[in-house]
Design a protein around this motif. Structure first.
Motif, PDB file in Angstrom:
ATOM      1  N   ASP A 142      -6.849 -19.526-106.498  1.00  0.00           N
ATOM      2  CA  ASP A 142      -5.522 -19.482-106.175  1.00  0.00           C
ATOM      3  C   ASP A 142      -4.403 -20.444-106.546  1.00  0.00           C
ATOM      4  O   ASP A 142      -5.004 -21.311-107.170  1.00  0.00           O
ATOM      5  CB  ASP A 142      -5.411 -19.108-104.522  1.00  0.00           C
ATOM      6  CG  ASP A 142      -5.857 -20.243-103.757  1.00  0.00           C
ATOM      7  OD1 ASP A 142      -5.660 -21.287-104.179  1.00  0.00           O
ATOM      8  OD2 ASP A 142      -6.261 -20.086-102.701  1.00  0.00           O
ATOM      9  N   ASP A 143      -3.365 -20.535-105.970  1.00  0.00           N
ATOM     10  CA  ASP A 143      -2.319 -21.399-106.283  1.00  0.00           C
ATOM     11  C   ASP A 143      -2.148 -22.579-105.275  1.00  0.00           C
ATOM     12  O   ASP A 143      -1.126 -23.453-105.390  1.00  0.00           O
ATOM     13  CB  ASP A 143      -0.968 -20.803-106.414  1.00  0.00           C
ATOM     14  CG  ASP A 143      -1.004 -19.824-107.283  1.00  0.00           C
ATOM     15  OD1 ASP A 143      -1.750 -19.774-108.460  1.00  0.00           O
ATOM     16  OD2 ASP A 143      -0.274 -18.617-107.225  1.00  0.00           O
ATOM     17  N   LYS A 144      -3.210 -22.720-104.291  1.00  0.00           N
ATOM     18  CA  LYS A 144      -3.117 -23.860-103.641  1.00  0.00           C
ATOM     19  C   LYS A 144      -3.949 -24.862-104.190  1.00  0.00           C
ATOM     20  O   LYS A 144      -4.885 -24.947-104.813  1.00  0.00           O
ATOM     21  CB  LYS A 144      -3.717 -23.343-102.189  1.00  0.00           C
ATOM     22  CG  LYS A 144      -2.857 -22.513-101.421  1.00  0.00           C
ATOM     23  CD  LYS A 144      -3.443 -22.269-100.062  1.00  0.00           C
ATOM     24  CE  LYS A 144      -2.337 -21.270 -99.363  1.00  0.00           C
ATOM     25  NZ  LYS A 144      -2.993 -21.229 -97.875  1.00  0.00           N
ATOM     26  N   GLU A 145      -3.287 -26.232-103.421  1.00  0.00           N
ATOM     27  CA  GLU A 145      -4.158 -27.550-103.986  1.00  0.00           C
ATOM     28  C   GLU A 145      -5.230 -27.684-102.687  1.00  0.00           C
ATOM     29  O   GLU A 145      -4.858 -27.164-101.443  1.00  0.00           O
ATOM     30  CB  GLU A 145      -3.294 -28.490-104.210  1.00  0.00           C
ATOM     31  CG  GLU A 145      -2.215 -28.850-102.981  1.00  0.00           C
ATOM     32  CD  GLU A 145      -1.423 -30.158-103.509  1.00  0.00           C
ATOM     33  OE1 GLU A 145      -1.381 -30.416-104.540  1.00  0.00           O
ATOM     34  OE2 GLU A 145      -0.647 -30.578-102.551  1.00  0.00           O
ATOM     35  N   TRP A 146      -5.983 -28.507-102.990  1.00  0.00           N
ATOM     36  CA  TRP A 146      -7.102 -28.738-102.212  1.00  0.00           C
ATOM     37  C   TRP A 146      -7.627 -30.379-102.071  1.00  0.00           C
ATOM     38  O   TRP A 146      -7.180 -30.917-103.146  1.00  0.00           O
ATOM     39  CB  TRP A 146      -8.227 -28.094-102.249  1.00  0.00           C
ATOM     40  CG  TRP A 146      -8.429 -26.667-102.050  1.00  0.00           C
ATOM     41  CD1 TRP A 146      -7.669 -25.612-102.926  1.00  0.00           C
ATOM     42  CD2 TRP A 146      -8.570 -26.053-100.847  1.00  0.00           C
ATOM     43  NE1 TRP A 146      -7.718 -24.662-102.284  1.00  0.00           N
ATOM     44  CE2 TRP A 146      -8.266 -24.347-101.178  1.00  0.00           C
ATOM     45  CE3 TRP A 146      -9.403 -26.156 -99.638  1.00  0.00           C
ATOM     46  CZ2 TRP A 146      -8.609 -23.618-100.159  1.00  0.00           C
ATOM     47  CZ3 TRP A 146      -9.644 -25.317 -98.673  1.00  0.00           C
ATOM     48  CH2 TRP A 146      -9.123 -24.068 -99.152  1.00  0.00           C
ATOM     49  N   VAL A 147      -7.997 -30.901-100.994  1.00  0.00           N
ATOM     50  CA  VAL A 147      -8.346 -32.236-101.181  1.00  0.00           C
ATOM     51  C   VAL A 147      -9.935 -32.263-101.442  1.00  0.00           C
ATOM     52  O   VAL A 147     -10.669 -31.453-100.832  1.00  0.00           O
ATOM     53  CB  VAL A 147      -8.182 -32.991 -99.710  1.00  0.00           C
ATOM     54  CG1 VAL A 147      -9.114 -34.242 -99.700  1.00  0.00           C
ATOM     55  CG2 VAL A 147      -6.862 -33.246 -99.231  1.00  0.00           C
ATOM     56  N   ALA A 148     -10.411 -32.703-102.436  1.00  0.00           N
ATOM     57  CA  ALA A 148     -11.635 -33.053-102.815  1.00  0.00           C
ATOM     58  C   ALA A 148     -12.500 -34.283-101.925  1.00  0.00           C
ATOM     59  O   ALA A 148     -12.093 -35.273-102.552  1.00  0.00           O
ATOM     60  CB  ALA A 148     -11.824 -33.259-104.475  1.00  0.00           C
ATOM     61  N   MET A 149     -12.998 -33.832-101.127  1.00  0.00           N
ATOM     62  CA  MET A 149     -13.523 -35.038-100.024  1.00  0.00           C
ATOM     63  C   MET A 149     -14.781 -35.441-100.755  1.00  0.00           C
ATOM     64  O   MET A 149     -15.804 -34.678-100.949  1.00  0.00           O
ATOM     65  CB  MET A 149     -13.852 -34.423 -98.502  1.00  0.00           C
ATOM     66  CG  MET A 149     -14.673 -35.466 -97.898  1.00  0.00           C
ATOM     67  SD  MET A 149     -13.728 -36.900 -97.886  1.00  0.00           S
ATOM     68  CE  MET A 149     -14.870 -38.258 -97.499  1.00  0.00           C
ATOM     69  N   PRO A 150     -14.968 -36.814-101.356  1.00  0.00           N
ATOM     70  CA  PRO A 150     -15.830 -37.129-102.063  1.00  0.00           C
ATOM     71  C   PRO A 150     -17.393 -37.167-101.281  1.00  0.00           C
ATOM     72  O   PRO A 150     -17.286 -37.600 -99.917  1.00  0.00           O
ATOM     73  CB  PRO A 150     -15.527 -38.366-102.805  1.00  0.00           C
ATOM     74  CG  PRO A 150     -14.551 -38.750-101.743  1.00  0.00           C
ATOM     75  CD  PRO A 150     -14.140 -37.843-101.243  1.00  0.00           C
ATOM     76  N   ALA A 151     -18.666 -37.246-101.833  1.00  0.00           N
ATOM     77  CA  ALA A 151     -19.671 -37.445-101.123  1.00  0.00           C
ATOM     78  C   ALA A 151     -19.770 -38.808-100.655  1.00  0.00           C
ATOM     79  O   ALA A 151     -19.466 -39.769-101.135  1.00  0.00           O
ATOM     80  CB  ALA A 151     -20.909 -37.165-102.247  1.00  0.00           C
ATOM     81  N   LEU A 152     -20.294 -39.002 -99.348  1.00  0.00           N
ATOM     82  CA  LEU A 152     -20.411 -40.360 -98.736  1.00  0.00           C
ATOM     83  C   LEU A 152     -21.847 -40.777 -98.811  1.00  0.00           C
ATOM     84  O   LEU A 152     -22.646 -40.338 -98.015  1.00  0.00           O
ATOM     85  CB  LEU A 152     -19.725 -40.369 -97.396  1.00  0.00           C
ATOM     86  CG  LEU A 152     -18.253 -40.158 -97.087  1.00  0.00           C
ATOM     87  CD1 LEU A 152     -18.050 -40.036 -95.783  1.00  0.00           C
ATOM     88  CD2 LEU A 152     -17.568 -41.403 -97.816  1.00  0.00           C
ATOM     89  N   LYS A 153     -22.499 -41.086 -99.948  1.00  0.00           N
ATOM     90  CA  LYS A 153     -23.542 -41.526-100.281  1.00  0.00           C
ATOM     91  C   LYS A 153     -24.009 -43.093 -99.514  1.00  0.00           C
ATOM     92  O   LYS A 153     -23.516 -43.765 -99.717  1.00  0.00           O
ATOM     93  CB  LYS A 153     -23.865 -41.636-101.547  1.00  0.00           C
ATOM     94  CG  LYS A 153     -23.943 -40.172-102.537  1.00  0.00           C
ATOM     95  CD  LYS A 153     -24.201 -40.605-104.054  1.00  0.00           C
ATOM     96  CE  LYS A 153     -23.713 -39.354-104.849  1.00  0.00           C
ATOM     97  NZ  LYS A 153     -23.644 -39.982-106.329  1.00  0.00           N
TER      98      LYS A 153
END
Lengths: 291, 276
Positions: A142-153
């Motif tokens: 869709d036209d929304k933006e999102w936060v890409a929460m990175p893996a906390l390894k």
């Protein structure tokens, strides 16, 4: 497989610069015996991931920390953790400050082998501004933006539980296991201290088995440390030690962390520590908090 | 419904806080701090019995727990388990309304509990951290509770660290409308406000009894919309006071505001006028 170790053997497995997750929540069920052992060690430059309390404050005060990944650091009834506060206000540490739920997503991403998990959380706030590593991405749908929460390894997860057997079956019977299961799943190795070491037949009881939140294959080592969460709580066994936390907090004003460290940690084993705080029976009588 | 003649400011604020949850239906009501929690509990005991609440630890309750120490034989009315990880499942499914107490609130309804000062790498005052504010604010309705209404809380410009999304067009994420944000009531020791002024400007809803309009204006660091008719915040009813007393048997509410002032400050205002 017998995974029994001492806390000393556990801490010997950790290395400078590692990323270490710490289970529990604020002043509740923190692996404090392991933290005290780290305070006595030469470890440095650690990145700590935690729903933080005195664990984070002590490690910061003892110059063990390069970076803290956190949503809060609090002693609960004393809202602001005094030594974390000092470290921040002096500009001594790097940080990644994120929402409580984002931390959970980061741990899940690591556990599931995903590079990131998309979320709305953080959009429109300074969380996305002050963390340049946190990417905002377009949705492919869709036209929304999102936060890409990175893996906390995590290189290691440090956890305290009520009961465990020598194979690493770990039981938490308190009302909440917090995010401990996700810390364990996000980590290369999981070092667990337990209040009670029990025989494997304990888990034959279905209600006991229901309070086991990860598979023993995820537990690397187990150490038997009665009251090992003190001064934090380990419900239903004991509450957190408010008097001890008050003394700890007061050290930030007069004497500094060295005063606390010299009195309770330096050159002392866990048995010495327990005697200094009134003995194991006194710890076990610490009332559970009422909310 | 008998309107009470004597009541404390804390009790007035509890009743005003309860109003925030009146039309919510079946959602998880979370009041952070004693007065917001009593407000949500009062709503659940009276005009919105469909509300859900936790024991502030890990269980969802069908009846709000009284605050403070409870008798050993007290049985809380558990409904299901809701530990911290499941709280996020609830937050992200949007069935929740939280009333929180930020340290700073700006004209956009952005709020801060993280850190104070202009240098983020070395804050003047490190507070809690952003906690769950970013997630709460974009996922479900939120209300604010402010025990001391002044310009240090209601700041000019923006918060030092914006921990929750508000009605700031400059920060609106791509694909979002300002109407996607849902900030409900602001309950302070002086008045009730909302964000229903023109373009989501802060609007004065009601003044607490005996509080002058100018006091609110002077103690707010930004312009607020003053409608033609500003009501007086409704005094508690005797029935409400009785329920509050049962929810707070140790009268912890009397210790929440400095010197436990009366809810109606008309007399105090008159006295001050005479002295002047």
């Amino acid at each position: 497989m017998n995974k029994l170790q001492t806390v000393k053997q556990m801490v010997a497995q950790l290395e400078d610069g590692m990323t270490i997750g710490i289970g529990g929540w604020g002043p509740r069920r923190k692996p404090m015996a392991l933290i005290r052992e780290i305070l006595r060690s030469d470890l440095k430059d650690l990145t700590i991931v935690a729903y933080g309390g005195a664990d984070v404050g002590m490690l910061c005060a003892a110059n063990k920390v390069k970076k803290v990944i956190f949503a809060f650091v609090s002693l609960d009834f004393i809202p602001l953790e005094p030594f974390f506060r000092k470290a921040r206000q002096n500009g001594d540490i790097d940080i990644m400050e994120i929402d409580e739920g984002m931390m959970l997503l980061g741990l899940r991403a690591a556990a599931w082998g995903c590079p990131f998990i998309p979320t709305q959380v953080g959009l429109g706030t300074d969380v996305v501004k002050v963390n340049p590593d946190l990417k905002v991405i377009d949705s492919p749908y869709d036209d929304k933006e999102w936060v890409a929460m990175p893996a906390l390894k995590l290189d290691a997860a440090l956890i305290h539980v009520d009961r465990a057997d020598v194979r690493g079956v770990c039981q938490i019977t308190g009302p909440d296991h917090y995010m401990d299961d996700w810390f364990v799943r996000a980590a290369k190795k999981s070092l667990v201290t337990c209040d009670e070491l029990v025989g494997s037949e304990v888990f034959n009881d279905p209600n006991a088995a229901r309070c086991v939140f990860w598979e023993r294959s995820l537990t690397t080592a187990v150490a038997h440390v009665p009251a090992g969460a003190h001064p934090t709580s380990c419900a239903p066994f004991y509450g957190f030690d408010t008097a001890h936390f008050k003394e700890y907090n007061a050290c930030a004003r007069d004497g500094g962390f060295e005063l606390y460290f010299d009195k309770y940690v330096k050159n002392k084993c866990e048995t010495d520590y327990q005697e200094l705080v009134g003995g194991i029976d006194t710890i076990k009588r610490l009332a559970l908090p009422v909310y | 419904m008998t309107i009470a003649k004597e009541y404390s400011l804390a009790e007035l604020m509890i009743c005003a806080a309860a109003e925030a949850f009146r039309h919510d239906g079946e959602v998880l009501a979370t009041g952070i701090g004693l007065i917001p929690r009593l407000g949500a509990s009062l709503a659940m005991k009276t005009f919105n019995t469909d509300l859900m609440m936790t024991d502030s630890e890990a269980y969802l309750l069908s009846e709000p727990n009284p605050v403070g120490p409870r008798a050993n034989d007290y049985i809380q009315q558990n409904e299901t388990w809701m530990g911290f990880s499941r709280i996020f499942d609830n937050v992200w499914s949007r069935k929740r309304h939280a009333m929180v107490g930020p340290t700073q609130i700006d004209q956009f309804g952005q709020a801060n509990i993280s850190a104070l000062g202009s240098d983020y790498s070395k804050p003047k005052v490190q507070m809690l951290g952003v906690r769950g504010f970013p997630g709460n604010s974009i996922s479900h309705p939120n209300s604010f509770f402010v025990p001391s209404h002044n310009t240090r809380v209601f700041v000019k410009g923006e918060c030092d660290m914006v921990a929750s999304i508000g009605y700031n067009p400059e920060r609106l994420p791509k694909g979002y409308q300002l109407d996607d944000i849902d900030i409900r009531l602001v309950i302070t020791d002086l008045c009730v406000m909302d964000f229903n002024g023109p373009d989501h400007q802060v609007r004065l809803v009601s003044l607490h009894p005996g509080v002058a309009l100018n006091t609110v204006i002077e103690n707010t660091g930004f312009a607020i919309h003053i409608p033609q008719n500003v009501k007086t915040t409704a005094a508690p009813t005797q029935e409400q006071l009785a329920i509050i007393a049962s929810l707070d048997p140790h009268n912890l509410r009397a210790k929440q505001l400095k010197d436990n002032p009366p809810g109606d400050r008309t007399t105090a205002a008159k006295l001050a006028e005479e002295v002047a």
